[in-house]
Design an enzyme around this catalytic site. Structure first.
Site, PDB file in Angstrom:
ATOM      1  N   GLY A  45       1.033  -1.198   0.027  1.00 22.85           N
ATOM      2  CA  GLY A  45       0.085  -0.027   0.016  1.00 22.85           C
ATOM      3  C   GLY A  45       0.776   1.181   0.189  1.00 22.85           C
ATOM      4  O   GLY A  45       2.285   1.204   0.233  1.00 22.85           O
ATOM      5  N   ASN A  46       0.289   2.366  -0.457  1.00 15.97           N
ATOM      6  CA  ASN A  46       1.065   3.656  -0.336  1.00 15.97           C
ATOM      7  C   ASN A  46       0.095   4.852  -0.406  1.00 15.97           C
ATOM      8  O   ASN A  46      -1.124   4.588  -0.597  1.00 15.97           O
ATOM      9  CB  ASN A  46       2.219   3.605  -1.580  1.00 15.97           C
ATOM     10  CG  ASN A  46       1.539   3.227  -2.838  1.00 15.97           C
ATOM     11  OD1 ASN A  46       0.494   3.751  -3.291  1.00 15.97           O
ATOM     12  ND2 ASN A  46       1.590   1.961  -3.227  1.00 15.97           N
TER      13      ASN A  46
ATOM     14  N   HIS B 194      -4.965  -6.979  -7.266  1.00 17.09           N
ATOM     15  CA  HIS B 194      -4.070  -6.079  -6.398  1.00 17.09           C
ATOM     16  C   HIS B 194      -4.710  -5.273  -5.512  1.00 17.09           C
ATOM     17  O   HIS B 194      -4.364  -5.608  -4.255  1.00 17.09           O
ATOM     18  CB  HIS B 194      -3.479  -4.892  -7.620  1.00 17.09           C
ATOM     19  CG  HIS B 194      -2.329  -4.110  -7.268  1.00 17.09           C
ATOM     20  ND1 HIS B 194      -1.429  -3.487  -8.092  1.00 17.09           N
ATOM     21  CD2 HIS B 194      -2.173  -3.790  -5.915  1.00 17.09           C
ATOM     22  CE1 HIS B 194      -0.652  -2.774  -7.511  1.00 17.09           C
ATOM     23  NE2 HIS B 194      -0.948  -2.867  -6.202  1.00 17.09           N
TER      24      HIS B 194
ATOM     25  N   SER C  62       9.286   3.445  -0.554  1.00 15.61           N
ATOM     26  CA  SER C  62       9.173   2.152  -0.925  1.00 15.61           C
ATOM     27  C   SER C  62       9.822   0.981   0.129  1.00 15.61           C
ATOM     28  O   SER C  62      11.154   1.478   0.698  1.00 15.61           O
ATOM     29  CB  SER C  62       9.999   1.839  -2.138  1.00 15.61           C
ATOM     30  OG  SER C  62       9.895   0.580  -2.851  1.00 15.61           O
TER      31      SER C  62
ATOM     32  N   GLU D 226       4.909   2.647  -6.876  1.00 13.16           N
ATOM     33  CA  GLU D 226       3.683   3.100  -7.406  1.00 13.16           C
ATOM     34  C   GLU D 226       3.654   4.689  -7.844  1.00 13.16           C
ATOM     35  O   GLU D 226       2.608   5.301  -8.075  1.00 13.16           O
ATOM     36  CB  GLU D 226       2.347   2.803  -6.822  1.00 13.16           C
ATOM     37  CG  GLU D 226       2.142   1.403  -6.805  1.00 13.16           C
ATOM     38  CD  GLU D 226       1.974   0.495  -8.145  1.00 13.16           C
ATOM     39  OE1 GLU D 226       1.933   1.104  -9.118  1.00 13.16           O
ATOM     40  OE2 GLU D 226       1.649  -0.684  -8.101  1.00 13.16           O
TER      41      GLU D 226
END
Ligand SMILES: [Zn+2]
Length: 219
Positions: free
Chosen positions: A29-30, A158, A45, A76
């Site tokens: 996740g981000n 995803h 990251s 991402e």
């Protein structure tokens, strides 16, 4: 504290809140926010969410160049940049691999509006983008196409992307969508699942925007 410092603090606090709510696990996740027209702040990251700190946040120019931060940004990043480039109304993005939304993403089925709060907070069905590998330009293109003018989209096999005018709004959408997805799957055990019609969704959303809350406005 200047604008970027404030954004970094808000981002790390929101990331930790998402982790505590079980929406993030390990390093998956981000999230990012866009405090000025030419900068975004994004999570790094490969750092476990339980250990994220203020100075781990990465500040990026709209061109993609790192302005501040000693760590690599989320892989991402191209997806975040593409969304900010296309949708000028979006100032924050939260991307989770939360389990019930991911179940729909694996089934490649959109999440219908079952709970009223999904109508009120999200405003409709969460569509699924065509599959593309993580971090690829195709993923960004597919996500943008399926997102359209909506506030959230599923990435096939995803996870979930939620957007908003600020981090609190984007996180709230992730929480509501995850709960809505979970309730749908639980309701299957009881038999039939009744979802709300497009007209009911529109009415709930507009009533919520104009009537609900202290300010008479949700966002
Ligand atoms: Zn992801």
């Amino acid at each position: 504290m200047n604008t970027l410092e404030r954004a970094k603090r808000e981002l790390v606090n929101t990331a930790y809140a998402a982790y505590q709510k079980g929406l993030f696990y390990e390093t998956w996740g981000n999230m990012s926010c866009k405090p000025t027209e030419n900068s975004i702040v994004i999570t790094p990251s490969g750092i476990p969410y339980a250990k994220l700190r203020f100075f781990d946040m990465v500040v990026i120019e709209s061109s993609g160049k790192t302005l501040q931060g000693r760590l690599k940004p989320s892989t991402e990043l191209p997806l975040h940049l593409a969304i900010y480039e296309k949708r000028k109304d979006i100032r924050a993005i939260v991307h989770t691999h939360s389990i019930y939304a991911a179940a729909f993403a694996v089934s490649r089925k959109g999440i219908p509006v079952a709970l009223e709060e999904q109508a009120q907070i999200v405003g409709g069905v969460v569509e699924v983008a065509a599959y593309a590998p993580p971090g690829s330009p195709e993923l960004a293109a597919n996500a943008l196409e399926a997102l359209g003018d909506n506030s959230a989209v599923l990435l096939a096999n995803h996870g979930l992307i939620c957007t908003g005018p600020d981090l609190a709004a984007a996180l709230q959408r992730c929480i509501v969508i995850e709960r809505n997805a979970r309730v749908i799957l639980c309701s299957k055990l009881l038999g039939q699942t009744f979802t709300l019609s497009p007209e009911e969704v529109t009415n709930l959303r507009s009533d919520f925007l104009f009537l609900y809350g202290q300010q008479g406005h949700a966002e």
